[in-house]
Enzyme design. Structure first.
Site: not given
Lengths: 231, 79
Positions: A86, A203, A205
């Site tokens: 990002c 994302h 994660e």
């Protein structure tokens, strides 16, 4: 093997990355403050999401002049592995480690939703664990994620299979309808020519624990860890 | 000395903000508007005397930080 997570003023996904690397994958990881000028001892550097320096002027434009970025460029040029997620992707394009630029979303809105992605090249150190499972669900959360580069750069990326992730239908087809932000060729993630620097807007994660709705982000970290173990 | 820096999107680069503003102008019946491109305007106060040497330095500022030359052009004026 040790991961380093760069912390800029305004980073806000640094703790998510730290949590996933340390507690989900059990790997050594440390924060690296943006004023640091060395990355000695690290095997993989993560530039996390957020709004570094308020994203003033352009996203990532000011962060790329942080003292630590000189060390990140040297680290990458020496073959070190760098991933930008990002805002981290935006910083990597501004500093020139990845081509192109991330522009304002076509609908001008901040978009926060889980999207389907096709994994277009599973023969990289970032994506090898996605072999046989070429569509994934991973959240996006950005206002400036519309990938743009000139036609020549796009052709070079496509010809050398350096587009790793693309916004796609759950069946893996990159259509205009499922392109959330107006990215050229539905591009969501790319790598450099050397295959050691990768940037993506989604994302991973945030998609590593089933409690959070998806574990499709795990493949990225598993691929990376496997490649580092293999040396 | 003051430098004025105009940063504009290159031709062919999509400008969704410009398109939205054009849509608004059209709906306000300013039908003669055929395109809107949004850019940035910056004023720099400079402690310097020589326009010639500052021109080089402000160009450097534009190349390095003020504009992203992948998508933007810039123009500098001094006063």
């Amino acid at each position: 093997m040790k991961f380093g997570i760069i912390v800029f003023p305004g980073s806000n996904c640094d703790h998510d990355c730290y949590h996933v690397i340390k507690h989900v994958f059990g790997q050594p990881v440390e924060y690296v403050w943006h004023k640091s000028d060395t990355l000695d001892g690290f095997d993989c550097i993560v530039l996390p999401g957020g709004f570094s320096y308020g994203d003033y002027l352009r996203t990532g434009a000011i962060a790329r002049f942080s003292p630590v970025m000189e060390a990140v460029v040297k680290f990458a040029e020496a073959g070190g592995i760098v991933i930008g997620i990002c805002n981290g992707f935006q910083v990597l394009t501004e500093v020139g480690l990845l081509p192109g630029v991330l522009m304002r979303n076509k609908e001008l809105k901040f978009i926060c939703e889980t999207v389907s992605l096709s994994v277009d090249n599973t023969s990289t150190r970032f994506t090898s664990e996605y072999k046989g499972e070429e569509t994934v669900s991973i959240p996006i959360a950005h206002a400036d994620g519309s990938y743009y580069a000139d036609a020549e750069t796009i052709k070079e990326l496509e010809d050398s299979s350096r587009v790793l992730f693309r916004y796609a239908t759950p069946e893996g087809v990159a259509t205009k309808e499922v392109n959330p932000n107006g990215s050229v060729n539905n591009i969501a993630g790319i790598m450099n020519a050397g295959g050691n620097v990768m940037g993506m807007m989604p994302h991973p994660e945030r998609a590593c624990e089933s409690e959070l709705g998806s574990t499709d982000g795990r493949g990225l970290f598993e691929s990376l860890i496997n490649s580092l173990v293999a040396g | 000395m003051k430098a004025k820096v105009y940063v504009t999107l290159k031709e062919g680069v999509l400008d969704p903000q410009g398109s939205a503003v054009m849509g608004a102008l059209k709906s306000m019946r300013f039908s003669e508007v055929s395109d809107v491109r949004i850019g940035k305007f910056m004023e720099l106060e400079l402690d310097a005397d020589s326009k010639e040497s500052e021109e080089r330095r402000v160009t450097d500022m534009c190349e390095k930080l003020l504009a992203n030359t992948v998508i933007e052009n810039y123009r500098i004026e001094f006063e």
